[in-house]
Design a protein around this motif. Structure first.
Motif, PDB file in Angstrom:
ATOM      1  N   VAL A   1     -16.054  26.060 -17.515  1.00 43.72           N
ATOM      2  CA  VAL A   1     -14.630  26.633 -16.843  1.00 43.72           C
ATOM      3  C   VAL A   1     -14.556  25.881 -15.145  1.00 43.72           C
ATOM      4  CG1 VAL A   1     -12.884  28.311 -16.303  1.00 43.72           C
ATOM      5  CG2 VAL A   1     -14.655  28.648 -18.231  1.00 43.72           C
ATOM      6  N   HIS A   2     -13.554  25.335 -15.016  1.00 43.92           N
ATOM      7  CA  HIS A   2     -13.380  24.994 -13.579  1.00 43.92           C
ATOM      8  C   HIS A   2     -12.120  25.247 -12.842  1.00 43.92           C
ATOM      9  CE1 HIS A   2     -16.390  21.682 -13.796  1.00 43.92           C
ATOM     10  NE2 HIS A   2     -16.337  21.767 -15.073  1.00 43.92           N
ATOM     11  N   PHE A   3     -12.188  25.711 -11.777  1.00 41.24           N
ATOM     12  CA  PHE A   3     -10.801  25.982 -10.865  1.00 41.24           C
ATOM     13  C   PHE A   3     -10.885  24.805  -9.817  1.00 41.24           C
ATOM     14  CE2 PHE A   3      -9.168  27.386  -6.820  1.00 41.24           C
ATOM     15  CZ  PHE A   3      -7.640  27.941  -7.553  1.00 41.24           C
ATOM     16  N   LYS A   4      -9.984  23.740 -10.139  1.00 42.61           N
ATOM     17  CA  LYS A   4      -9.837  22.694  -9.221  1.00 42.61           C
ATOM     18  C   LYS A   4      -8.585  22.651  -8.440  1.00 42.61           C
ATOM     19  CE  LYS A   4     -13.512  20.343 -10.747  1.00 42.61           C
ATOM     20  NZ  LYS A   4     -14.553  19.764  -9.749  1.00 42.61           N
ATOM     21  N   PRO A   5      -8.701  23.204  -7.250  1.00 43.46           N
ATOM     22  CA  PRO A   5      -7.541  23.162  -6.272  1.00 43.46           C
ATOM     23  C   PRO A   5      -7.211  21.742  -5.677  1.00 43.46           C
ATOM     24  CG  PRO A   5      -9.355  24.135  -5.006  1.00 43.46           C
ATOM     25  CD  PRO A   5      -9.959  23.864  -6.402  1.00 43.46           C
ATOM     26  N   PHE A   6      -5.951  21.385  -5.708  1.00 46.12           N
ATOM     27  CA  PHE A   6      -5.253  20.170  -4.759  1.00 46.12           C
ATOM     28  C   PHE A   6      -6.076  19.008  -5.736  1.00 46.12           C
ATOM     29  CE2 PHE A   6      -2.844  21.424  -1.408  1.00 46.12           C
ATOM     30  CZ  PHE A   6      -3.065  22.792  -1.376  1.00 46.12           C
ATOM     31  N   VAL A   7      -6.788  18.905  -6.767  1.00 45.68           N
ATOM     32  CA  VAL A   7      -7.443  17.736  -7.132  1.00 45.68           C
ATOM     33  C   VAL A   7      -6.191  16.687  -7.510  1.00 45.68           C
ATOM     34  CG1 VAL A   7      -7.375  18.546  -9.657  1.00 45.68           C
ATOM     35  CG2 VAL A   7      -9.015  16.831  -8.724  1.00 45.68           C
ATOM     36  N   ARG A   8      -5.234  17.034  -7.721  1.00 42.89           N
ATOM     37  CA  ARG A   8      -4.224  15.862  -8.101  1.00 42.89           C
ATOM     38  C   ARG A   8      -3.666  15.270  -7.162  1.00 42.89           C
ATOM     39  NH1 ARG A   8      -3.264  15.653 -13.799  1.00 42.89           N
ATOM     40  NH2 ARG A   8      -5.020  17.112 -14.060  1.00 42.89           N
ATOM     41  N   TRP A   9      -4.095  15.742  -5.787  1.00 38.11           N
ATOM     42  CA  TRP A   9      -3.662  15.105  -4.540  1.00 38.11           C
ATOM     43  C   TRP A   9      -4.356  13.859  -4.333  1.00 38.11           C
ATOM     44  CZ3 TRP A   9      -0.941  17.626  -0.201  1.00 38.11           C
ATOM     45  CH2 TRP A   9      -0.073  18.525  -0.383  1.00 38.11           C
ATOM     46  N   ILE A  10      -5.503  13.914  -4.752  1.00 46.29           N
ATOM     47  CA  ILE A  10      -6.447  12.622  -4.496  1.00 46.29           C
ATOM     48  C   ILE A  10      -5.674  11.477  -5.450  1.00 46.29           C
ATOM     49  CG2 ILE A  10      -8.564  11.579  -5.344  1.00 46.29           C
ATOM     50  CD1 ILE A  10      -9.936  14.487  -5.235  1.00 46.29           C
ATOM     51  N   TRP A  11      -5.198  11.625  -6.599  1.00 48.44           N
ATOM     52  CA  TRP A  11      -4.678  10.528  -7.398  1.00 48.44           C
ATOM     53  C   TRP A  11      -3.205  10.264  -6.626  1.00 48.44           C
ATOM     54  CZ3 TRP A  11      -6.495  14.388 -11.042  1.00 48.44           C
ATOM     55  CH2 TRP A  11      -7.832  14.436 -11.244  1.00 48.44           C
ATOM     56  N   LEU A  12      -2.444  11.314  -6.485  1.00 47.48           N
ATOM     57  CA  LEU A  12      -1.159  11.163  -5.632  1.00 47.48           C
ATOM     58  C   LEU A  12      -1.328  10.256  -4.496  1.00 47.48           C
ATOM     59  CD1 LEU A  12       1.431  12.192  -6.038  1.00 47.48           C
ATOM     60  CD2 LEU A  12       1.082  14.002  -4.378  1.00 47.48           C
ATOM     61  N   GLY A  13      -2.277  10.586  -3.619  1.00 51.07           N
ATOM     62  CA  GLY A  13      -2.707   9.888  -2.436  1.00 51.07           C
ATOM     63  C   GLY A  13      -2.794   8.384  -2.980  1.00 51.07           C
ATOM     64  N   GLY A  14      -3.688   8.016  -3.967  1.00 55.23           N
ATOM     65  CA  GLY A  14      -4.014   6.540  -4.403  1.00 55.23           C
ATOM     66  C   GLY A  14      -2.778   6.030  -4.773  1.00 55.23           C
ATOM     67  N   LEU A  15      -1.981   6.654  -5.506  1.00 55.50           N
ATOM     68  CA  LEU A  15      -0.334   6.141  -6.136  1.00 55.50           C
ATOM     69  C   LEU A  15       0.153   5.788  -4.993  1.00 55.50           C
ATOM     70  CD1 LEU A  15      -0.144   7.897  -9.223  1.00 55.50           C
ATOM     71  CD2 LEU A  15      -1.170   5.846  -9.046  1.00 55.50           C
ATOM     72  N   LEU A  16       0.554   6.741  -4.106  1.00 55.82           N
ATOM     73  CA  LEU A  16       1.295   6.553  -2.951  1.00 55.82           C
ATOM     74  C   LEU A  16       0.925   5.306  -1.978  1.00 55.82           C
ATOM     75  CD1 LEU A  16       1.854   9.888  -1.252  1.00 55.82           C
ATOM     76  CD2 LEU A  16       3.611   8.480  -2.630  1.00 55.82           C
ATOM     77  N   MET A  17      -0.499   4.997  -1.961  1.00 58.86           N
ATOM     78  CA  MET A  17      -0.793   3.771  -1.301  1.00 58.86           C
ATOM     79  C   MET A  17      -0.451   2.743  -2.063  1.00 58.86           C
ATOM     80  SD  MET A  17      -4.477   4.566   0.053  1.00 58.86           S
ATOM     81  CE  MET A  17      -5.386   6.078  -0.171  1.00 58.86           C
ATOM     82  N   ALA A  18      -0.703   2.870  -3.277  1.00 61.97           N
ATOM     83  CA  ALA A  18      -0.370   1.543  -4.159  1.00 61.97           C
ATOM     84  C   ALA A  18       0.875   1.224  -4.172  1.00 61.97           C
ATOM     85  CB  ALA A  18      -0.757   1.797  -5.685  1.00 61.97           C
ATOM     86  N   LEU A  19       1.992   2.256  -4.084  1.00 62.80           N
ATOM     87  CA  LEU A  19       3.380   2.300  -4.116  1.00 62.80           C
ATOM     88  C   LEU A  19       3.745   1.559  -2.858  1.00 62.80           C
ATOM     89  CD1 LEU A  19       6.074   2.669  -5.925  1.00 62.80           C
ATOM     90  CD2 LEU A  19       6.087   4.923  -4.694  1.00 62.80           C
ATOM     91  N   GLY A  20       3.151   2.041  -1.668  1.00 65.25           N
ATOM     92  CA  GLY A  20       3.362   1.487  -0.606  1.00 65.25           C
ATOM     93  C   GLY A  20       3.186  -0.010  -0.364  1.00 65.25           C
ATOM     94  N   GLY A  21       1.900  -0.486  -1.054  1.00 66.45           N
ATOM     95  CA  GLY A  21       1.823  -1.844  -1.156  1.00 66.45           C
ATOM     96  C   GLY A  21       2.891  -2.555  -1.705  1.00 66.45           C
ATOM     97  N   ILE A  22       3.353  -2.178  -2.889  1.00 71.62           N
ATOM     98  CA  ILE A  22       4.293  -2.836  -3.317  1.00 71.62           C
ATOM     99  C   ILE A  22       5.673  -2.870  -2.852  1.00 71.62           C
ATOM    100  CG2 ILE A  22       5.668  -2.738  -5.774  1.00 71.62           C
ATOM    101  CD1 ILE A  22       3.300  -2.519  -7.228  1.00 71.62           C
TER     102      ILE A  22
END
Lengths: 653, 180
Positions: free
Chosen positions: A611-632
């Motif tokens: 069992v894991h409790f992973k706080p804010f883990v989505r922010w990592i991928w959200l950040g990655g997608l924001l960077m990619a979106l910025g590039g586009i």
């Protein structure tokens, strides 16, 4: 019949790329317009035939043609259709075909969207891409044809796709990643074309910028998807493993990041030319090196699903010719490194240079960590391996320093920045981020923690400087609405990408420091508490999927007495490959993920449960997608379209 | 003139790198299975993972054929192969000895407690010196030893059902030889 057609189409594509590699380049060297004009139709023909070949392979998969070796080894009649089709790139041969398809697609795109390019530059760019395509299609045909048959006797059933790869993540991850890898071939070809023609003015930087940005965005999105896929599919809740194959994709991304900043300086200020050219060569070289490392079997890893020394030798030769050739050209034709004194110490040029150095150092760090075992081995000093501790120890501090410099560079101006401007724009962000960083561990955690403070301070610093710069832009604007529309798309893209960096850094800091993980023996009815969440195990039931059987567990999660989620992790047994897979079950949220995976069945219906409790883990991928979106977004800048056929504009006016 | 020479640096660095890569290819672990094939398992003196007081050496590997599996908690692929190892151990066809490589004792102990322990015992190679002697390239790796403690086969990467079949075939071939 269809597979032979595919093979034949591939041979024809090789013929076209072979001609593309010679005629337009020769035409450009001898100023023969007719020969240069061959570039466009050749690029179109090359793409058409690779696409035909690709469709043929897809058809063989859809039809369960197990007489084709590649299909028999990577598919199964029970596999759902979407996985049959994505299995086209589930192995070595097919993923190389995808590589070639994307390369020819980029070549075609350059030939279509380049009406404002001088003919000789276009011919050279397409010609260089033709050389790369010739190398890769030869590699496909000679060492890794996906169309080989088992004849006359062929298996009645396929061996099935690796269960790890039977997933939505695999459908989208490799194409995205390859779009990025191969996309850097455009920037590379522009650099080579510029070196060949000797015209190293700002215009080649302007031409390559949109291509570089979009390739970089795809690569970033691909890496992000890969990280997300590893998180939910591999079943132990990690999001980055410093695995050689992950490193192979991270290196070109880091150098690509340096490249797109360096291109900006070269375009705007005409400096750093040699450095930018070198980065363009390196970004693509590292993409090739990544292919070599993954495909040759030099490094072993989870991902290296096909490796073979003979193929390795072929790729190494390809690598030598491409990188060695381009660096030789660079050594002879790059502009001399002058002492460029046209900007001061506190200028945007200098700050971007500093960031470039950081990014390059990070790429070299990853390269060394990935190759170190190999180097030690080649030197005869024995075999060793470096684990994540090496990478974390070096990467985190450099990341921190770079984030600090990032904030300064966004406030800095070209040429020279007045100290007042720096003070005006950066003093408040500095104070706010330090205070926030100091307070955060007390509010969110249970006391002071230096690592958290450090991570949150630099994250917020990046975020705050972006907003401070944004505010400064509007300080003297008479009308905010007109100012908003006046600012170019590339400005918004940059801001968004920088926000993405901050979002990702916040995610990494919190998930690294505040994750909780428990491995437990759980009997039916047992429950455990993790960060306030109560997980109760309700037992397992056998279920049946299309090509697997599974034990499906049920866990009820409650928070302060209220049920927040019911999770169904599975332990799957894939029949054809006789392999076991852990299918984690996740209750996702912006601020926390609850992650449950089944371990081993124990006596009396009890299971080992993770069992894991992973706080804010989505922010990592959200950040990655924001960077990619910025590039586009940057690609939609008017600047790149304004220079379309000039006479057309005149007519309209 | 001096500046011109600077531009050759990338080319020189790349030439050196490709020399290493070329050597790396010829050193490919799958091409040359192991320099130690047919030789005895290297000498060692290490403690047991679950019992720090127990001293192990190469004699503990002799007497019957065993698999020596190199693993670590920092190695994602090791987790992937763990179930196959449990399956092999359960089949009773061969004993498995763990070689915990450059790891942390507490983490490794925790790992075995939660995921299950397929090993008869585990050699705790914290410094990685035994791994070095053995020529371990990276975790996971698995060595097949015969009853005299000689290395007969080396498998790099995750142990799958297929590679287990391969190892069984090798063990069978010995039995046939001894029958004759």
């Amino acid at each position: 019949m269809i597979p032979e057609l595919g093979e034949f189409a591939l041979i024809l594509a090789l013929c076209f790329s072979g001609v593309l590699a010679v005629i337009p380049l020769y035409g450009a060297a001898t100023l023969n317009v007719l020969w240069m004009n061959y570039a466009k139709p050749l690029a179109a023909a090359q793409f058409t035939f690779i696409a035909i070949s690709f469709v043929c392979l897809g058809y063989a998969f859809a039809q369960d043609d197990f007489s084709v070796q590649y299909v028999a080894n990577h598919s199964n009649s029970l596999l759902p259709l979407q996985f049959k089709l994505s299995a086209v790139w589930g192995g070595h041969e097919g993923s190389l075909l995808l590589w070639a398809l994307i390369l020819s697609g980029w070549t075609l795109a350059v030939s279509l969207f380049s009406r404002n390019l001088p003919l000789d530059i276009l011919a050279r760019v397409l010609g260089v891409m033709g050389i790369i395509a010739t190398g890769f299609i030869s590699f496909l045909l000679w060492t890794s044809s996906p169309f080989l048959r088992y004849l006359p006797r062929f298996p009645q059933e396929g061996a099935d796709l690796n269960p790890l790869l039977q997933d939505f993540g695999l459908i989208v991850h490799p194409p995205m990643l390859y779009m990025g890898y191969v996309g850097f071939s455009v920037a590379f070809s522009f650099a080579i074309a510029a070196l060949l023609s000797g015209r190293l003015d700002a215009s080649w930087a302007r031409w390559s910028r949109p291509w570089t940005n979009i390739a970089w965005a795809f690569l970033g999105a691909g890496i992000t998807l890969g990280s997300w896929w590893a998180y939910y599919e591999l079943g132990w809740g990690g999001w980055w493993f410093w695995d050689p194959v992950e490193n192979a994709s991270l290196m070109p991304w880091l150098v690509g990041t340096a490249l797109l900043h360096s291109l900006a300086v070269t375009e705007k200020r005409g400096v750093f030319k040699s450095w930018t050219l070198l980065l363009a060569i390196f970004a693509f070289s590292l993409s090739l090196l990544g292919t070599f490392l993954v495909r040759s079997g030099v490094l072993t890893s989870v991902h290296a699903f096909a490796s073979d020394p003979e193929r390795g030798l072929f790729i190494l030769i390809l690598l030598l010719l491409t990188i060695g050739g381009s660096l030789t050209l660079y050594a002879f034709k790059a502009p001399n490194v002058k002492s460029e004194s046209r900007f001061g110490w506190l200028s945007r040029e200098m700050m971007l240079l500093v960031n470039n150095v950081f990014l390059t150092v990070m790429a070299v760090t990853v390269l060394l960590g990935t190759l170190y075992p190999l180097l030690i081995d080649a030197l005869g000093a024995g075999k060793i391996s470096v684990g994540p501790p090496y990478f974390n120890a070096l990467f985190v501090p450099i990341m921190g320093l770079m984030s600090i410099a990032m904030g300064v560079s966004i406030a800095a101006r070209w040429r020279q920045t007045k100290l007042d401007v720096i003070k005006q724009n950066l003093l408040i962000p500095a104070i706010v981020s330090i205070i926030f960083g100091l307070i955060f561990p007390f509010i969110y955690g249970d006391g002071f923690n230096f690592k958290v403070t450090f991570g949150m301070t630099v994250s917020l610093w990046v975020l705050a400087t972006v907003f401070s710069e944004f505010k400064a832009k509007f300080r003297n604007a008479p009308n905010i609405m007109t100012k908003i529309t006046q600012l170019p798309a590339s400005y918004y893209g940059m801001m968004l990408a920088h926000i993405g960096v901050a979002v990702m850094a916040i995610g990494i800091t919190i998930v690294s420091m505040y994750s909780e993980e428990r491995d437990m023996r759980m009997a039916i009815g047992d429950s455990i508490e993790l960060s306030g969440y109560q997980f109760t195990f309700k037992g397992t039931l056998p279920i049946k999927g299309p090509n697997f059987t599974a034990d499906q567990g049920t866990l009820v999660v409650s928070y302060e007495g209220e049920t927040v989620a019911i999770l169904h992790p599975e332990k799957r047994h894939y029949t054809a490959k006789r392999s076991m897979m852990t299918e984690a079950s996740i209750d996702a949220g912006l601020f926390r993920d609850l992650y449950v995976a089944l371990g081993e069945p124990l006596a009396d219906g009890a299971w080992a449960v993770r069992v894991h409790f992973k706080p804010f883990v989505r922010w990592i991928w959200l950040g990655g997608l924001l960077m990619a979106l910025g590039g586009i977004i940057t690609v939609f800048d008017k600047r790149y379209r304004a220079a379309k056929p000039a006479n057309l504009e005149v007519k309209h006016a | 003139m001096h500046n011109r020479l600077l531009l050759f640096i990338p080319l020189i660095l790349f030439s050196l790198l490709s020399l290493f890569l070329w050597k790396g290819l010829s050193l490919d672990p799958k091409l040359l299975p192991s320099a130690l094939i047919g030789k005895s398992f290297p000498d060692f003196k290490e403690s047991a993972l679950l019992d720090a007081k127990r001293e192990l050496n190469q004699d503990d590997l002799k007497g019957q054929p065993v698999l020596v599996n190199v693993w670590a908690t920092w190695c994602p692929s090791c987790r992937q192969e763990h179930e196959q190892l449990l399956h092999i151990a359960k089949s009773g066809k061969i004993g498995i000895i763990g070689l915990n490589y450059k790891d942390d004792r507490a983490a490794a102990t925790q790992w075995l407690q939660t995921l299950g322990n397929p090993y008869q015992f585990t050699i705790f190679d914290e410094s990685g010196m035994l791994g070095l002697d053995l020529g371990v390239y990276g975790a996971p790796e698995t060595y097949l030893l015969d009853a005299t403690g000689k290395i007969r086969h080396r498998h790099i990467g995750v142990v799958t059902e297929e590679s287990w079949q391969e190892m069984q075939a090798i063990i069978k071939s010995w039995e046939q030889v001894s029958d004759q």
